[in-house]
Design an enzyme around this catalytic site. Sequence first.
Site, PDB file in Angstrom:
ATOM      1  N   ASP A 235     -23.710  15.394 -24.399  1.00 55.02           N
ATOM      2  CA  ASP A 235     -23.891  14.992 -23.017  1.00 55.02           C
ATOM      3  C   ASP A 235     -22.816  14.016 -22.563  1.00 55.02           C
ATOM      4  O   ASP A 235     -22.629  13.801 -21.380  1.00 55.02           O
ATOM      5  CB  ASP A 235     -25.262  14.322 -22.833  1.00 55.02           C
ATOM      6  CG  ASP A 235     -26.385  15.320 -23.052  1.00 55.02           C
ATOM      7  OD1 ASP A 235     -26.165  16.507 -22.753  1.00 55.02           O
ATOM      8  OD2 ASP A 235     -27.450  14.906 -23.527  1.00 55.02           O
TER       9      ASP A 235
ATOM     10  N   HIS B   8       0.811  -1.226   0.000  1.00 57.03           N
ATOM     11  CA  HIS B   8       0.000   0.000   0.000  1.00 57.03           C
ATOM     12  C   HIS B   8       0.852   1.289   0.000  1.00 57.03           C
ATOM     13  O   HIS B   8       0.727   2.113  -0.908  1.00 57.03           O
ATOM     14  CB  HIS B   8      -0.991  -0.049   1.164  1.00 57.03           C
ATOM     15  CG  HIS B   8      -1.650   1.250   1.479  1.00 57.03           C
ATOM     16  ND1 HIS B   8      -2.503   1.889   0.610  1.00 57.03           N
ATOM     17  CD2 HIS B   8      -1.565   2.057   2.573  1.00 57.03           C
ATOM     18  CE1 HIS B   8      -2.930   3.016   1.161  1.00 57.03           C
ATOM     19  NE2 HIS B   8      -2.372   3.146   2.354  1.00 57.03           N
TER      20      HIS B   8
ATOM     21  N   ASP C 116      -3.220   8.408  -0.783  1.00 57.21           N
ATOM     22  CA  ASP C 116      -3.583   7.321   0.117  1.00 57.21           C
ATOM     23  C   ASP C 116      -5.036   6.912  -0.136  1.00 57.21           C
ATOM     24  O   ASP C 116      -5.367   5.742  -0.321  1.00 57.21           O
ATOM     25  CB  ASP C 116      -3.394   7.829   1.560  1.00 57.21           C
ATOM     26  CG  ASP C 116      -3.835   6.831   2.607  1.00 57.21           C
ATOM     27  OD1 ASP C 116      -3.551   5.621   2.422  1.00 57.21           O
ATOM     28  OD2 ASP C 116      -4.441   7.257   3.612  1.00 57.21           O
TER      29      ASP C 116
ATOM     30  N   HIS D 235       3.760   6.726   5.566  1.00 57.54           N
ATOM     31  CA  HIS D 235       2.556   7.409   6.052  1.00 57.54           C
ATOM     32  C   HIS D 235       1.717   6.617   7.047  1.00 57.54           C
ATOM     33  O   HIS D 235       1.005   7.202   7.843  1.00 57.54           O
ATOM     34  CB  HIS D 235       1.703   7.922   4.886  1.00 57.54           C
ATOM     35  CG  HIS D 235       0.793   6.890   4.279  1.00 57.54           C
ATOM     36  ND1 HIS D 235       1.161   6.106   3.220  1.00 57.54           N
ATOM     37  CD2 HIS D 235      -0.470   6.507   4.606  1.00 57.54           C
ATOM     38  CE1 HIS D 235       0.166   5.294   2.902  1.00 57.54           C
ATOM     39  NE2 HIS D 235      -0.835   5.502   3.731  1.00 57.54           N
TER      40      HIS D 235
ATOM     41  N   GLU E 226       0.654   5.282  12.663  1.00 56.40           N
ATOM     42  CA  GLU E 226      -0.708   4.874  12.996  1.00 56.40           C
ATOM     43  C   GLU E 226      -0.825   3.361  13.178  1.00 56.40           C
ATOM     44  O   GLU E 226      -1.507   2.895  14.071  1.00 56.40           O
ATOM     45  CB  GLU E 226      -1.665   5.354  11.894  1.00 56.40           C
ATOM     46  CG  GLU E 226      -3.136   5.203  12.205  1.00 56.40           C
ATOM     47  CD  GLU E 226      -3.574   5.963  13.459  1.00 56.40           C
ATOM     48  OE1 GLU E 226      -2.845   6.858  13.907  1.00 56.40           O
ATOM     49  OE2 GLU E 226      -4.653   5.631  13.988  1.00 56.40           O
ATOM     50  N   ASP E 227      -0.140   2.592  12.369  1.00 55.88           N
ATOM     51  CA  ASP E 227      -0.389   1.150  12.335  1.00 55.88           C
ATOM     52  C   ASP E 227       0.745   0.266  12.827  1.00 55.88           C
ATOM     53  O   ASP E 227       0.604  -0.953  12.868  1.00 55.88           O
ATOM     54  CB  ASP E 227      -0.733   0.715  10.895  1.00 55.88           C
ATOM     55  CG  ASP E 227      -2.067   1.291  10.440  1.00 55.88           C
ATOM     56  OD1 ASP E 227      -2.865   1.665  11.321  1.00 55.88           O
ATOM     57  OD2 ASP E 227      -2.297   1.359   9.230  1.00 55.88           O
TER      58      ASP E 227
HETATM   59 MN    MN Z   1      -2.706   4.515   4.094  1.00 55.16          MN
END
Ligand code: MN
Length: 713
Positions: free
Chosen positions: A260, A48, A139, A72, A76-77
């Site tokens: 259109d 990721h 992200d 990044h 957090e993880d």
């Molecule tokens: Mn992420």
Amino acid sequence: MLRQFELVERVKSYDPKADEDAINRAYVYAMKMHGSQMRASGDPYFSHPIEVAGILTNYRLDTASIVTALLHDTVEDTGATTEEITNLFGDEVGRLVDGVTKLTRIQLQNVEAKQAENFRKLLLAMSEDIRVLLVKLADRLHNMRTLNHISKPDKRRNIALETMEIYAPLAERLGMQEIKTELEDLAFAELHPEARASILTRLRFLEREGGDLVGRIMDELDHTIQAAELTGFVSGREKTPFSIWKKMQIKDVSFEQLSDIMAFRVMVDDNEDCYRALGVIHAAYRTVPGRFKDYISTPKRNGYQSIHTGVIGPEKHRIEVQIRTNRMHEIAELGVAAHWHYKTGLEDLAGSQYSWLRELLDILEHAQSPEEFLEHTKLEMFQDQVFCFTPKGELINLPRGASPVDFAYAVHTEVGNTCVGTKVNGRIVPLRIELNTGDQVEIVTSKAQKPSPEWEGFVVTGKARAHIRRRVRSEAHEEYAKLGKEILLKSFAKEGYDLTDDGLKEACDKLDLPSPDDIYAAVGEGEVMARQVLEAIYPGAKASLLTKVVNISKARKKNAKSTESAVPIKGLTPGLALHLSECCHPLPGDRIVGILTAGKGVDVHTIDCESLIELSDEPESWLDIVWDDKKTGDMLMGRVNLVVLNEPGSLSALSTVIAQNQGNISNLKIVGRSNDFFEMDLDIEVTSVKHLTNIIAALRASPAINSVERARG
Ligand code: MN
């Protein structure tokens, strides 16, 4: 999965001076930290951040951004900390990773459309560096591309909604058309799969029907341009299912026209050629009125430039054509990110049409603080606003300088009208304070509370101000009506006429007032004389009505105004509602005490007021206050009890004495009457206790007056 050397190569291709070592170290570090974590897709988690970094290479971002993308999710993880990141990769990257982490932590529970704009602003305001936002957008883009791997439908839907409401519009605001379009379409696929499928089916059908219509139109446009000896490049593109769907929603029609679903683009070398190409196209085809827009001379706020026009084009098809230069195109697609690409050629951006971008670059590079950045950017950034939360986590967006009262009215009118106090971040604070971004605000309400006229002095939102005024006005109206009715009843009785409802109703037309109640109020306010009402009801009636009645109403009006101004008292927490108590009518110069009353604010009494006796066992509600000498000068009300001789001329002597001493009678109430005496309460407008004392002394000197005492509750 993008590999380490591929990533480095991509960055090097547009930035030969990129810090290869930093990218490699970040790659290895992130891989180590994410270890064996997995994505919902079953891929190693590390795929990721790599993909996110890869997306950012399309925007030619700098090394710090690429490194940030790789790192990044580590704070957090994984077990990584911001400190560690800062130590390993330097301050800049530490700050950027911290920024992305903060944005990730804003948990958006439930995205409602009305909240979305606030959240977008919050994200913008919180992104101290535009690169934080770019990493966050990349992200989100990768998460959307892999959304189908998430098994819970609710979760997928929430992510898609958030993308539609918040991230796609953010991308647009930053001028990043390409990301915006892809985010919208991915979210659309999740939110309305059937609608999308049917649009795609219809598109394929139209394509089959028209053969290579698009190719033929492009060819003809190309010929037209070349024939005018312009170097240009013509392209045609199908609009996305989402943009077609949006159009169908707005216009409430199905799509039938090529215009259109297709957009044609002519790209030329420079600005002048844009207008020349426009001239060529308009000469060759009939224009469709109302479709011409010149975003070159007036760029959109996000920096977008192009000329748009609608014509009846080749084969009589109505088409939309956008004309722009290559550079405009690049900026349209890359938005803010185009900045890094043009970093070397800043002076090229000096032209007015690029000033937005150039200013942004300057600020990004030179701003001392995020505030300064926010203050200067033209991105409709929101330094002039604050974002506060309700206890339930709902976001309320207010102008800077807003108070808890503004907040209360923003939540609900009734909350505003009944608010008595506030807790900000769990602490009781005055209603007058300024709120800051991130404050959690709880409003304490009481049914007994009414909006205080003083609030008007510190609220900043129009909504709060309007409601406070309306309430204060309607209360004043009620009071005037009461007074006016009294005046009319007395005056009519004195002249020997009946004041009847029917009579009043008839008088409405003549006096040009909507209702009897309004007549009362107008009389109370002194706008209409009792005599006029009498004449309206009884034409030709002989009116010798007391002039005093008129005086009283005028004085009352003045008095009502003066209570609206701030009470000249200091030593109080600002924001508390103050009332000068009706029992003792304190005046500047009096020794005073404030009594805190739940649901009401502070009552101001003179220190010797009898009503204080009852409160002597509640010392906690006593506030030590003093008059603010600097603010005196407003007329306040003093009350005296008078005993006046019941003989002709007494009342006029009384009013003469008071007028000679610059006092103003605002109310007069007869409380007792005998053969010899009137006993009355008199309210006099004065500036201070000294002023009142002078008047009392002068009254005592008058032979018509038996005794005078200041009222004591
Ligand atoms: Mn992420």
